[in-house]
Write an enzyme that holds these catalytic residues in place. Structure first.
Site, mmCIF file in Angstrom:
data_model
loop_
_atom_site.group_PDB
_atom_site.id
_atom_site.type_symbol
_atom_site.label_atom_id
_atom_site.label_comp_id
_atom_site.label_asym_id
_atom_site.label_seq_id
_atom_site.Cartn_x
_atom_site.Cartn_y
_atom_site.Cartn_z
ATOM 1 N N LEU A 243 -4.583 -2.455 -1.125
ATOM 2 C CA LEU A 243 -4.289 -1.985 -2.252
ATOM 3 C C LEU A 243 -2.598 -2.438 -2.148
ATOM 4 C CD1 LEU A 243 -6.020 -0.505 -4.062
ATOM 5 C CD2 LEU A 243 -5.228 1.527 -3.814
ATOM 6 N N ASP A 244 -2.445 -3.105 -4.003
ATOM 7 C CA ASP A 244 -1.415 -3.240 -4.638
ATOM 8 C C ASP A 244 -0.206 -4.182 -3.400
ATOM 9 O OD1 ASP A 244 -2.715 -1.811 -6.995
ATOM 10 O OD2 ASP A 244 -2.170 0.294 -6.047
ATOM 11 N N GLU A 245 -1.065 -4.418 -2.676
ATOM 12 C CA GLU A 245 0.603 -5.355 -1.617
ATOM 13 C C GLU A 245 0.167 -6.807 -1.660
ATOM 14 O OE1 GLU A 245 0.507 -3.524 2.033
ATOM 15 O OE2 GLU A 245 0.669 -1.563 1.102
#
Length: 300
Positions: A243-245
């Site tokens: 997530l979001d990486e």
């Protein structure tokens, strides 16, 4: 689609009918540029732009983006691609060749907040986003009118954690029907399953309303306000199952101070989000991005 947009897209395709792009990633070694240049020369091609980068000339990774003009490209393109394969094999290349006139088909996913969607629609209407906006998919009805008023198909596909797989099956059906090349999450507030993400590896661009890696996840403006930050930002990245990486494509910031509450920060942040997402999408459409591990090489 309005006649103005149609004219812009038609003129762009006509102007670039003999132009192609070649993106290469391979181990750095002598002779790469010479071999590629000689190959293109045999087809009467003229290199009009070339940008390269090496992580380390001694045993590193080499990246290059080439634009070339080739008279009669439409009839030659398939043969050029086929004949380039032995060159690619000799240098262990990961590569892609794309005809500039073949515009990519784009799907935009959106939830309730329309600011990023509106920015993309405006860029497309003004002739600055060279793509076929194939369809917009949303888990809410809020943006239907603004999309359909431009002649773009709009599909309402309800989605939440209880029906996520059913929703994604419908998404896949639509994406296949419209032969979508790129998915843009314009503030689409739903988590994508690993299976869906893997099906569109490095072809899903998200905008995160924070200057990652700070304030990952939900409610970043509220947490930024509580932390007393003096700068806020936005990050556009490719979606991965972390997530979001995913690999970061573009970021930008804006200054805030003690007078700015969370709602003020959201308004400032939305302006940043719009421009950051639009730039990332344009760069992808122009084949300016190469992904290496969890980073991107973005050629200007």
């Amino acid at each position: 689609m309005t006649s103005y947009v149609e004219d812009k897209l038609h003129n762009y395709k006509e102007k670039h009918k003999d132009r192609a792009r070649l993106l290469i990633h391979c181990p750095d070694q002598p002779g790469i540029i010479s071999r590629v240049s000689d190959f293109l020369y045999t087809y009467g091609a003229n290199i009009v732009a070339s940008h390269q980068y090496s992580t380390d000339p001694e045993g590193g990774e080499f990246f290059i983006r080439i634009e070339f003009d080739c008279p009669g490209l439409e009839t030659k393109f398939s043969q050029i691609e086929a004949d380039f394969q032995p060159v690619a094999a000799d240098f262990q290349m990961n590569w892609k060749m794309a005809a500039v006139s073949e515009l990519k088909n784009v799907a935009i996913f959106v939830s309730k907040q329309p600011h990023c969607l509106l920015e993309l629609l405006w860029e497309w209407q003004s002739g600055d986003l060279m793509a076929n906006l194939a369809l917009v998919i949303s888990n809410h009805e809020d943006t239907r009118e603004m999309v359909e008023s431009l002649g773009i198909p709009f599909y309402h596909v309800p989605s939440n954690k209880e029906i996520r797989k059913e929703a994604e099956q419908r998404h896949k059906e639509l994406l296949e029907e419209y032969e979508v090349d790129l998915i843009v999450l314009a503030r689409y507030m739903q988590i994508l399953t690993p299976e869906f993400v893997e099906s569109y590896r490095n072809r899903i661009i998200n905008i995160h309303h924070s200057f990652l890696p700070a304030f990952v996840g939900a409610r970043p403006y509220e947490r930024a306000y509580e932390r007393g930050v003096k700068m806020i930002g936005a990050t556009s990245h490719y979606v991965t199952n972390d997530l979001d990486e995913g690999p970061i494509i573009e970021q930008d910031i804006g200054r805030v101070d003690h007078r700015d509450h969370a709602e003020d920060m959201k308004k400032i942040g939305q302006t940043i989000e719009r421009s950051v997402l639009a730039r990332a999408v344009k760069w992808h459409l122009a084949d300016r991005i190469l992904v290496h591990q969890n980073k991107t090489i973005v050629f200007s």
